[in-house]
Design a protein around this motif. Structure first.
Motif, short mmCIF file in Angstrom:
data_model
loop_
_atom_site.label_atom_id
_atom_site.label_comp_id
_atom_site.label_asym_id
_atom_site.label_seq_id
_atom_site.Cartn_x
_atom_site.Cartn_y
_atom_site.Cartn_z
N TYR A 59 0.81 -1.22 0.00
CA TYR A 59 0.00 0.00 0.00
C TYR A 59 0.85 1.27 0.00
O TYR A 59 0.52 2.23 -0.70
CB TYR A 59 -0.96 -0.01 1.20
N ILE A 60 1.93 1.28 0.76
CA ILE A 60 2.74 2.50 0.82
C ILE A 60 3.46 2.73 -0.50
O ILE A 60 3.64 3.87 -0.94
CB ILE A 60 3.75 2.44 1.99
N SER A 61 3.85 1.66 -1.18
CA SER A 61 4.54 1.81 -2.47
C SER A 61 3.55 2.21 -3.57
O SER A 61 3.91 2.92 -4.51
CB SER A 61 5.26 0.51 -2.85
N ARG A 62 2.32 1.75 -3.43
CA ARG A 62 1.29 2.10 -4.41
C ARG A 62 1.12 3.61 -4.49
O ARG A 62 0.82 4.18 -5.55
CB ARG A 62 -0.03 1.44 -4.02
N HIS A 63 1.35 4.29 -3.36
CA HIS A 63 1.21 5.75 -3.31
C HIS A 63 2.56 6.44 -3.18
O HIS A 63 2.63 7.59 -2.73
CB HIS A 63 0.27 6.13 -2.17
N LYS A 64 3.62 5.72 -3.56
CA LYS A 64 4.98 6.27 -3.60
C LYS A 64 5.37 6.97 -2.30
O LYS A 64 5.96 8.04 -2.29
CB LYS A 64 5.13 7.22 -4.78
N GLY A 65 4.98 6.32 -1.20
CA GLY A 65 5.35 6.83 0.12
C GLY A 65 4.54 8.01 0.60
O GLY A 65 4.79 8.52 1.70
N ASN A 66 3.57 8.47 -0.19
CA ASN A 66 2.77 9.64 0.19
C ASN A 66 1.64 9.22 1.11
O ASN A 66 0.63 8.65 0.69
CB ASN A 66 2.21 10.31 -1.07
N LEU A 67 1.82 9.50 2.41
CA LEU A 67 0.85 9.07 3.42
C LEU A 67 -0.50 9.75 3.25
O LEU A 67 -1.55 9.14 3.47
CB LEU A 67 1.42 9.37 4.81
N GLU A 68 -0.47 10.99 2.83
CA GLU A 68 -1.73 11.73 2.63
C GLU A 68 -2.57 11.08 1.52
O GLU A 68 -3.79 10.90 1.67
CB GLU A 68 -1.42 13.19 2.29
N ASN A 69 -1.92 10.73 0.42
CA ASN A 69 -2.64 10.05 -0.67
C ASN A 69 -3.15 8.69 -0.22
O ASN A 69 -4.26 8.27 -0.60
CB ASN A 69 -1.71 9.87 -1.87
N LEU A 70 -2.35 7.99 0.58
CA LEU A 70 -2.74 6.68 1.09
C LEU A 70 -4.04 6.78 1.89
O LEU A 70 -4.99 6.01 1.66
CB LEU A 70 -1.61 6.11 1.96
N PHE A 71 -4.11 7.74 2.80
CA PHE A 71 -5.31 7.91 3.62
C PHE A 71 -6.50 8.39 2.79
O PHE A 71 -7.64 8.03 3.06
CB PHE A 71 -5.05 8.90 4.76
N GLU A 72 -6.22 9.18 1.81
CA GLU A 72 -7.29 9.75 1.01
C GLU A 72 -7.93 8.72 0.07
O GLU A 72 -9.16 8.72 -0.12
CB GLU A 72 -6.74 10.92 0.19
N LYS A 73 -7.12 7.83 -0.48
CA LYS A 73 -7.61 6.98 -1.56
C LYS A 73 -7.89 5.53 -1.16
O LYS A 73 -8.48 4.78 -1.95
CB LYS A 73 -6.60 7.01 -2.71
N GLU A 74 -7.46 5.11 0.01
CA GLU A 74 -7.66 3.71 0.41
C GLU A 74 -8.68 3.59 1.55
O GLU A 74 -8.78 4.48 2.39
CB GLU A 74 -6.33 3.08 0.86
N SER A 75 -9.41 2.49 1.56
CA SER A 75 -10.35 2.24 2.65
C SER A 75 -9.62 1.92 3.94
O SER A 75 -10.02 2.34 5.03
CB SER A 75 -11.28 1.07 2.28
N TYR A 76 -8.53 1.14 3.81
CA TYR A 76 -7.65 0.82 4.94
C TYR A 76 -6.22 1.11 4.52
O TYR A 76 -5.85 0.90 3.37
CB TYR A 76 -7.79 -0.64 5.36
N VAL A 77 -5.40 1.57 5.45
CA VAL A 77 -4.07 2.05 5.09
C VAL A 77 -2.95 1.05 5.36
O VAL A 77 -1.82 1.27 4.96
CB VAL A 77 -3.76 3.39 5.78
N GLU A 78 -3.26 -0.03 6.10
CA GLU A 78 -2.29 -1.12 6.29
C GLU A 78 -1.02 -0.69 7.03
O GLU A 78 0.07 -1.21 6.78
CB GLU A 78 -1.90 -1.75 4.95
N ILE A 79 -1.14 0.25 7.95
CA ILE A 79 0.02 0.66 8.76
C ILE A 79 0.13 -0.28 9.96
O ILE A 79 -0.81 -0.40 10.75
CB ILE A 79 -0.13 2.12 9.24
N PRO A 80 1.27 -0.96 10.14
CA PRO A 80 1.42 -1.92 11.23
C PRO A 80 1.32 -1.25 12.61
O PRO A 80 2.07 -0.32 12.91
CB PRO A 80 2.83 -2.50 11.01
N TRP A 81 0.41 -1.75 13.43
CA TRP A 81 0.26 -1.17 14.76
C TRP A 81 1.45 -1.51 15.66
O TRP A 81 1.76 -0.77 16.60
CB TRP A 81 -1.04 -1.66 15.41
#
Length: 343
Positions: free
Chosen positions: A176-198
């Motif tokens: 998921y992070i590579s799909r958005h080229k490391g852009n966390l803002e895009n990740l949160f904006e475009k994905e239902s879940y962000v897959e960040i390890p707790w």
């Protein structure tokens, strides 16, 4: 008188003559001295040239050796070279789904995260390709206020596929992070879940500071989706007793999930030393040592009340009394009080 004049005249001539001799001697000495200094400088220059030639030869030899080494190093085997360089490393497992899809460069950046700048330097030295966004990538325990504020504003998206909340999740994270080229803002904006390890997020030291611990408590109080995962924070860093008590206040009143039960077990000593917590959970007391609120973890006042008011058999109650951390005389006194209620 004439003789004396001749003597004085002769002495003056000798004096002037010797002065001329000394002057000539000094001149010759200076000439030789200058020549000697010139020869010394020339010798120094020649020595430097010899040294430079030797260094150049050595550098050429080193360059040749490096080129030979460089031709042997690639993205598949550079990890073998790196592991001999005594770089700072951390332990993060890449077990789990999509592990095979995680490129070697990402695994190395994660493993040697404290020395990641040196890893990038080695990549550049050996022409190992990596995307430009990699240099700005942060592991979640390194997130600053901007990233944490984003997380708390969209906490409902903080889920990891297959329930891999605390482990076996790096494959999902990279995908998921590579799909958005490391852009966390895009990740949160475009994905239902962000897959960040707790398991990595809960290591973030900012979370136990007052500003963000208040956000943790607020999110739990509002029963926001995924907020229950914060109860696991003690597995990753130390919180104060005051903070633990705050979390206690927001445990579910009915059904506890595994994350809540582990939290209660880890903080059993707080119940035994805080009457307000004991009062809050006294109705959930149990004689089951594997239960969430085992009676031995409560203050004596609540243990006594629990035993005397329970419907357990007398022999079971006596056994429970014997387990109490009180003196023998106090135990006998309690048994007598219990017996008197049976008559």
């Amino acid at each position: 008188m004439y003789s004396n004049y001749e003597d004085e005249n002769e002495q003056g001539f000798e004096s002037r003559f010797m002065a001329l001799v000394n002057l000539e001697v000094e001149k010759r000495v200076k000439e030789h001295s200058d020549e000697l200094e010139s020869l010394k400088e020339m010798n120094k220059l020649y020595q430097q040239k010899i040294t430079d030639l030797r260094l150049s030869s050595k550098k050429l030899e080193q360059i040749g050796l490096f080129e030979a080494l460089k031709s042997k190093i690639n993205k598949e085997n550079i990890s073998e070279l790196i592991k001999h360089l005594d770089l700072k490393s951390i332990s993060i497992s890449f077990d789990g789904m999509h592990n095979d899809e995680v490129p070697q460069w990402f695994k190395l950046i994660v493993k040697y995260y404290p020395d990641k700048d040196k890893i990038f330097a080695l990549f550049d030295l050996f022409d190992i390709e990596y995307p430009q966004w990699a240099k700005s990538y942060k592991l979640p325990f390194d997130y600053g206020k901007d990233e944490l504020n984003m997380i708390f504003s969209k906490l409902h998206k903080m889920y990891v596929c297959n329930g891999c909340i605390y482990d076996h999740n790096m494959g999902f994270h990279y995908t998921y992070i590579s799909r958005h080229k490391g852009n966390l803002e895009n990740l949160f904006e475009k994905e239902s879940y962000v897959e960040i390890p707790w398991n990595l997020l809960l290591l973030n030291p900012l979370l136990i500071q007052d500003e963000y611990f208040k956000l943790i408590i607020d999110s739990i109080a509002k029963k926001e989706s995924q907020s229950e995962y914060f109860f696991k924070i003690q597995d990753y860093q130390q919180i104060s007793d005051k903070q633990a008590k705050e979390l206690f206040n927001y445990l579910p009143k009915k059904k506890l999930f595994e994350v809540h039960r582990v939290f209660v077990k880890n903080n059993a000593s707080l119940i035994s030393t805080n009457s307000d917590l004991a009062e809050q959970f006294k109705d959930q007391m149990t004689d089951n040592q594997y239960g969430d609120f085992y009676y031995l973890n409560f203050p004596f006042k609540y243990q006594k009340e629990f035993i005397l008011k329970s419907n357990f058999r007398t022999d079971s109650k006596i056994e429970m009394i014997n387990k109490l951390n009180i003196s023998k005389d106090e135990k006998l006194k309690l048994i007598i009080e219990m017996s008197s209620k049976l008559i």
